[in-house]
Design a protein around this motif. Structure first.
Motif, PDB file in Angstrom:
ATOM      1  N   THR A   1       0.846  -1.206   0.000  1.00 38.51           N
ATOM      2  CA  THR A   1       0.000   0.000   0.000  1.00 38.51           C
ATOM      3  C   THR A   1       0.879   1.254   0.000  1.00 38.51           C
ATOM      4  O   THR A   1       0.634   2.197  -0.767  1.00 38.51           O
ATOM      5  CB  THR A   1      -0.907   0.009   1.261  1.00 38.51           C
ATOM      6  OG1 THR A   1      -1.428  -1.279   1.445  1.00 38.51           O
ATOM      7  CG2 THR A   1      -2.012   1.025   1.147  1.00 38.51           C
ATOM      8  N   LEU A   2       1.887   1.256   0.857  1.00 39.98           N
ATOM      9  CA  LEU A   2       2.778   2.414   0.958  1.00 39.98           C
ATOM     10  C   LEU A   2       3.510   2.646  -0.362  1.00 39.98           C
ATOM     11  O   LEU A   2       3.598   3.775  -0.853  1.00 39.98           O
ATOM     12  CB  LEU A   2       3.783   2.184   2.096  1.00 39.98           C
ATOM     13  CG  LEU A   2       4.750   3.338   2.359  1.00 39.98           C
ATOM     14  CD1 LEU A   2       4.014   4.569   2.843  1.00 39.98           C
ATOM     15  CD2 LEU A   2       5.799   2.933   3.385  1.00 39.98           C
ATOM     16  N   PHE A   3       3.973   1.555  -0.960  1.00 41.64           N
ATOM     17  CA  PHE A   3       4.696   1.646  -2.232  1.00 41.64           C
ATOM     18  C   PHE A   3       3.793   2.244  -3.316  1.00 41.64           C
ATOM     19  O   PHE A   3       4.195   3.145  -4.057  1.00 41.64           O
ATOM     20  CB  PHE A   3       5.180   0.240  -2.630  1.00 41.64           C
ATOM     21  CG  PHE A   3       5.861   0.210  -3.958  1.00 41.64           C
ATOM     22  CD1 PHE A   3       7.160   0.709  -4.104  1.00 41.64           C
ATOM     23  CD2 PHE A   3       5.213  -0.298  -5.083  1.00 41.64           C
ATOM     24  CE1 PHE A   3       7.779   0.700  -5.343  1.00 41.64           C
ATOM     25  CE2 PHE A   3       5.834  -0.305  -6.317  1.00 41.64           C
ATOM     26  CZ  PHE A   3       7.124   0.184  -6.445  1.00 41.64           C
TER      27      PHE A   3
ATOM     28  N   ARG B   1       4.162   5.887  -5.205  1.00 43.06           N
ATOM     29  CA  ARG B   1       4.277   5.904  -6.673  1.00 43.06           C
ATOM     30  C   ARG B   1       3.209   6.836  -7.278  1.00 43.06           C
ATOM     31  O   ARG B   1       3.507   7.655  -8.147  1.00 43.06           O
ATOM     32  CB  ARG B   1       4.098   4.479  -7.213  1.00 43.06           C
ATOM     33  CG  ARG B   1       4.600   4.295  -8.644  1.00 43.06           C
ATOM     34  CD  ARG B   1       4.528   2.827  -9.036  1.00 43.06           C
ATOM     35  NE  ARG B   1       3.153   2.366  -9.089  1.00 43.06           N
ATOM     36  CZ  ARG B   1       2.410   2.331 -10.209  1.00 43.06           C
ATOM     37  NH1 ARG B   1       2.936   2.728 -11.343  1.00 43.06           N
ATOM     38  NH2 ARG B   1       1.174   1.895 -10.183  1.00 43.06           N
ATOM     39  N   THR B   2       1.975   6.698  -6.781  1.00 45.36           N
ATOM     40  CA  THR B   2       0.879   7.535  -7.297  1.00 45.36           C
ATOM     41  C   THR B   2       1.162   9.008  -7.033  1.00 45.36           C
ATOM     42  O   THR B   2       0.971   9.866  -7.904  1.00 45.36           O
ATOM     43  CB  THR B   2      -0.458   7.129  -6.626  1.00 45.36           C
ATOM     44  OG1 THR B   2      -0.585   5.728  -6.701  1.00 45.36           O
ATOM     45  CG2 THR B   2      -1.639   7.802  -7.270  1.00 45.36           C
ATOM     46  N   LEU B   3       1.635   9.285  -5.814  1.00 46.33           N
ATOM     47  CA  LEU B   3       1.902  10.673  -5.433  1.00 46.33           C
ATOM     48  C   LEU B   3       3.021  11.265  -6.286  1.00 46.33           C
ATOM     49  O   LEU B   3       2.917  12.394  -6.781  1.00 46.33           O
ATOM     50  CB  LEU B   3       2.282  10.713  -3.949  1.00 46.33           C
ATOM     51  CG  LEU B   3       2.017  12.018  -3.213  1.00 46.33           C
ATOM     52  CD1 LEU B   3       0.576  12.440  -3.324  1.00 46.33           C
ATOM     53  CD2 LEU B   3       2.415  11.894  -1.758  1.00 46.33           C
ATOM     54  N   ARG B   4       4.090  10.482  -6.486  1.00 41.59           N
ATOM     55  CA  ARG B   4       5.228  10.964  -7.281  1.00 41.59           C
ATOM     56  C   ARG B   4       4.823  11.160  -8.752  1.00 41.59           C
ATOM     57  O   ARG B   4       5.280  12.091  -9.403  1.00 41.59           O
ATOM     58  CB  ARG B   4       6.396   9.983  -7.200  1.00 41.59           C
ATOM     59  CG  ARG B   4       7.182  10.128  -5.915  1.00 41.59           C
ATOM     60  CD  ARG B   4       8.498   9.364  -5.977  1.00 41.59           C
ATOM     61  NE  ARG B   4       9.125   9.331  -4.683  1.00 41.59           N
ATOM     62  CZ  ARG B   4       9.833  10.334  -4.173  1.00 41.59           C
ATOM     63  NH1 ARG B   4       9.976  11.454  -4.862  1.00 41.59           N
ATOM     64  NH2 ARG B   4      10.372  10.239  -2.983  1.00 41.59           N
ATOM     65  N   ASN B   5       3.965  10.270  -9.264  1.00 39.66           N
ATOM     66  CA  ASN B   5       3.508  10.410 -10.659  1.00 39.66           C
ATOM     67  C   ASN B   5       2.557  11.580 -10.826  1.00 39.66           C
ATOM     68  O   ASN B   5       2.603  12.299 -11.833  1.00 39.66           O
ATOM     69  CB  ASN B   5       2.806   9.125 -11.125  1.00 39.66           C
ATOM     70  CG  ASN B   5       3.786   8.009 -11.353  1.00 39.66           C
ATOM     71  OD1 ASN B   5       4.981   8.240 -11.460  1.00 39.66           O
ATOM     72  ND2 ASN B   5       3.280   6.785 -11.388  1.00 39.66           N
ATOM     73  N   GLY B   6       1.679  11.764  -9.845  1.00 37.85           N
ATOM     74  CA  GLY B   6       0.662  12.815  -9.962  1.00 37.85           C
ATOM     75  C   GLY B   6       1.184  14.208  -9.643  1.00 37.85           C
ATOM     76  O   GLY B   6       0.604  15.207 -10.080  1.00 37.85           O
ATOM     77  N   TRP B   7       2.279  14.263  -8.902  1.00 39.31           N
ATOM     78  CA  TRP B   7       2.804  15.546  -8.432  1.00 39.31           C
ATOM     79  C   TRP B   7       3.111  16.530  -9.575  1.00 39.31           C
ATOM     80  O   TRP B   7       2.653  17.677  -9.537  1.00 39.31           O
ATOM     81  CB  TRP B   7       4.045  15.293  -7.568  1.00 39.31           C
ATOM     82  CG  TRP B   7       4.493  16.473  -6.768  1.00 39.31           C
ATOM     83  CD1 TRP B   7       5.660  17.170  -6.937  1.00 39.31           C
ATOM     84  CD2 TRP B   7       3.823  17.105  -5.668  1.00 39.31           C
ATOM     85  NE1 TRP B   7       5.747  18.175  -6.014  1.00 39.31           N
ATOM     86  CE2 TRP B   7       4.637  18.163  -5.227  1.00 39.31           C
ATOM     87  CE3 TRP B   7       2.600  16.885  -5.034  1.00 39.31           C
ATOM     88  CZ2 TRP B   7       4.280  19.002  -4.170  1.00 39.31           C
ATOM     89  CZ3 TRP B   7       2.237  17.728  -3.984  1.00 39.31           C
ATOM     90  CH2 TRP B   7       3.073  18.760  -3.560  1.00 39.31           C
ATOM     91  N   PRO B   8       3.847  16.108 -10.625  1.00 47.89           N
ATOM     92  CA  PRO B   8       4.132  17.054 -11.715  1.00 47.89           C
ATOM     93  C   PRO B   8       2.867  17.563 -12.400  1.00 47.89           C
ATOM     94  O   PRO B   8       2.794  18.725 -12.798  1.00 47.89           O
ATOM     95  CB  PRO B   8       4.977  16.235 -12.707  1.00 47.89           C
ATOM     96  CG  PRO B   8       5.496  15.096 -11.929  1.00 47.89           C
ATOM     97  CD  PRO B   8       4.487  14.801 -10.875  1.00 47.89           C
ATOM     98  N   LEU B   9       1.862  16.686 -12.507  1.00 43.32           N
ATOM     99  CA  LEU B   9       0.597  17.106 -13.132  1.00 43.32           C
ATOM    100  C   LEU B   9      -0.079  18.175 -12.291  1.00 43.32           C
ATOM    101  O   LEU B   9      -0.586  19.176 -12.799  1.00 43.32           O
ATOM    102  CB  LEU B   9      -0.350  15.904 -13.282  1.00 43.32           C
ATOM    103  CG  LEU B   9       0.055  14.838 -14.288  1.00 43.32           C
ATOM    104  CD1 LEU B   9      -0.933  13.687 -14.257  1.00 43.32           C
ATOM    105  CD2 LEU B   9       0.075  15.433 -15.691  1.00 43.32           C
ATOM    106  N   LEU B  10      -0.057  17.936 -10.977  1.00 39.59           N
ATOM    107  CA  LEU B  10      -0.660  18.887 -10.043  1.00 39.59           C
ATOM    108  C   LEU B  10       0.051  20.236 -10.127  1.00 39.59           C
ATOM    109  O   LEU B  10      -0.590  21.295 -10.156  1.00 39.59           O
ATOM    110  CB  LEU B  10      -0.552  18.313  -8.624  1.00 39.59           C
ATOM    111  CG  LEU B  10      -1.406  18.979  -7.560  1.00 39.59           C
ATOM    112  CD1 LEU B  10      -2.865  18.647  -7.772  1.00 39.59           C
ATOM    113  CD2 LEU B  10      -0.968  18.532  -6.175  1.00 39.59           C
ATOM    114  N   LEU B  11       1.372  20.188 -10.207  1.00 36.15           N
ATOM    115  CA  LEU B  11       2.160  21.421 -10.293  1.00 36.15           C
ATOM    116  C   LEU B  11       1.858  22.158 -11.592  1.00 36.15           C
ATOM    117  O   LEU B  11       1.640  23.373 -11.596  1.00 36.15           O
ATOM    118  CB  LEU B  11       3.659  21.118 -10.223  1.00 36.15           C
ATOM    119  CG  LEU B  11       4.191  20.526  -8.922  1.00 36.15           C
ATOM    120  CD1 LEU B  11       5.705  20.391  -8.978  1.00 36.15           C
ATOM    121  CD2 LEU B  11       3.818  21.391  -7.726  1.00 36.15           C
ATOM    122  N   ALA B  12       1.820  21.417 -12.696  1.00 38.88           N
ATOM    123  CA  ALA B  12       1.570  22.045 -13.997  1.00 38.88           C
ATOM    124  C   ALA B  12       0.195  22.682 -14.028  1.00 38.88           C
ATOM    125  O   ALA B  12       0.017  23.783 -14.543  1.00 38.88           O
ATOM    126  CB  ALA B  12       1.694  21.005 -15.107  1.00 38.88           C
TER     127      ALA B  12
END
Lengths: 239, 234
Positions: B84-86, B90-101
């Motif tokens: 679950t943690l992994f 992974r989801t957070l790291r993948n979604g982060w750039p999208l959120l920033l953009a």
């Protein structure tokens, strides 16, 4: 740029909030636009000062200051679904840690800029309400047999923003909430009266034309929430 | 001949739904060139405002990397573990750039790119809207030419100037306001350019918007399905 072209006379404003028919005539859409924007700015001034003070006291941007301030309340919030990931105490710590992270700008400046942005949102939200809700009401008016044009309609309905000025008192505990409620109800009554005056529809039809968009928005919102929940459920259950 | 000095007056009057700017646009010798230039000007102005707003937003908030690390650290100390943690990380790291953009926070590179994409996107939207609304207006008995329609409909991009307020961080302009105001202006433009009665003009303006919305949704769905089929390997 003459200010008289951008704002209605105080007499018109006074007549409109007292629901006198003379208040809703001889005003241009330009004057109503100016009035909605200016009143939005005025209403947002007190909340701006409160927000600025709140953010400056923490030395960070407003959203982070709010996050930090609201963190202790989280322990009473019904957010059980997040507890498998964090304990409530960890969540409070996280929010306070985020609020304490340093930013490149000095704290007072970040606080000012963010509070200013929140302030500008006031007239923008009022403009959105005036134009979007007005467009929906105009559709209902047209269906119910009214033949008025867009410009006089928007010119008259802009006066509904005057009672909304009371929303600016919302930061005052208790009294502010009562004032906000009074402001919203009063604005609704002015809106119905303005619509009735400008469309010449009978009172009940005018009321129906103003209420139907509310129903429409309610249905659309509920459908969107249902769709969102359904998609979350589908993804959570592995499709 | 291009008349950019008239654009502020045109835009002001179009926002107030007055007929004069549409009449002037329709009577211009090259209405579609005027429309193209107007859209490009608005697009560039909005993109510059968003770039400055993005810089100020980034300076007003902690560095995004520090923020992400704080969240991840708390997550690791939390009650979730193993798989679950992994997955969460992974989801957070993948979604982060999208959120920033999307938010303009710590994404100056993306905003620099939008100096080109915003005007181009606006021009594309204007052309599509103009073309489809011209077809519908002609079907509804309109008399205007495509060039006149494009000229008149270009003014419906005027509400996008509200995005200039985003030069101040934390200002959010409701997209629904921009779109609905744009439809109202397009309705007035179609009324003038095609000499249509109010009701057909309104139907054409709303119909065009709904049609484009439907096509965009279908394209987005098809793209999403393609991504799913390809297993994210596109």
């Amino acid at each position: 740029m003459n200010i008289r072209h951008w704002l209605p006379t105080p007499q018109k404003l006074s007549d409109a909030v007292q629901l006198r028919a003379s208040g809703f005539t001889d005003t241009t859409m330009r004057q109503s636009l100016g009035m909605v924007f200016l009143l939005g700015l005025l209403a947002g001034f007190l909340p701006f000062l409160v927000n600025w003070e709140q953010a400056t006291s923490v030395g960070t941007a407003l959203p982070l200051a709010r996050l930090g301030a609201q963190a202790p309340l989280l322990q009473q919030a019904p957010i059980d679904f997040i507890y498998p990931l964090f304990s409530p105490a960890q969540l409070v710590d996280l929010f306070q840690l985020i609020a304490g992270l340093p930013q490149p700008l000095p704290g007072w400046l970040a606080a000012f800029i963010s509070a200013l942005g929140e302030w500008i949102n006031w007239p923008l939200r009022w403009l959105a309400l005036w134009i979007v809700y007005g467009a929906l009401v105009m559709v209902c008016n047209s269906v119910l047999g009214a033949t008025c044009r867009l410009q006089p309609f928007f010119a008259a309905t802009g006066f509904a923003s005057a009672p909304l000025l009371l929303l600016g008192l919302s930061p005052i505990p208790c009294f502010g909430r009562v004032c906000s409620l009074v402001g919203v109800i009063w604005a609704f009554i002015v809106y119905v009266r303005a619509n009735e005056e400008v469309t010449r529809l009978p009172r009940l039809r005018s009321l129906a034309a103003v209420l139907l968009p509310l129903l429409f928005i309610l249905i659309v919102t509920l459908s969107a929430i249902a769709l969102f929940l359904l998609s979350v459920y589908l993804f959570a259950s592995g499709f | 001949m291009l008349q950019p000095q008239n654009y502020p007056r045109f835009i002001g009057k179009a926002l107030l739904l007055e007929p004069d700017p549409f009449v002037e646009m329709v009577d211009d010798d090259n209405p579609w060139i005027e429309g193209l230039f107007l859209c490009a000007c608005i697009g560039v102005l909005v993109a510059v405002a968003q770039l400055i707003g993005s810089l100020l937003l980034t300076a007003s908030l902690p560095p995004s990397e520090a923020l992400l690390n704080t969240v991840l650290q708390t997550l690791r100390q939390g009650t979730a573990g193993g798989e679950t943690l992994f997955e969460l990380e992974r989801t957070l790291r993948n979604g982060w750039p999208l959120l920033l953009a999307y938010s303009g926070y710590d994404s100056v590179g993306f905003r620099l790119l939008s100096l080109a994409t915003t005007p181009l996107g606006l021009i594309g939207h204007w052309f599509l809207f103009g073309f489809v609304s011209h077809l519908l207006a002609r079907a509804a008995g309109g008399q205007g030419t495509l060039a006149q329609t494009l000229g008149a409909v270009a003014l419906s991009t005027a509400p996008r100037l509200l995005y200039l307020f985003t030069v101040i961080p934390f200002v959010s302009v409701a997209a629904v306001l921009v779109h609905v105001w744009g439809i109202l202006i397009a309705f007035r433009g179609l009324e003038v350019a095609h000499e249509l009665a109010p009701r057909p003009a309104a139907l054409v303006a709303v119909g065009t918007y709904l049609l484009l919305l439907l096509v965009s949704a279908a394209v987005a769905l098809a793209f999403g399905a393609l991504l799913l089929i390809a297993g994210g390997g596109l």
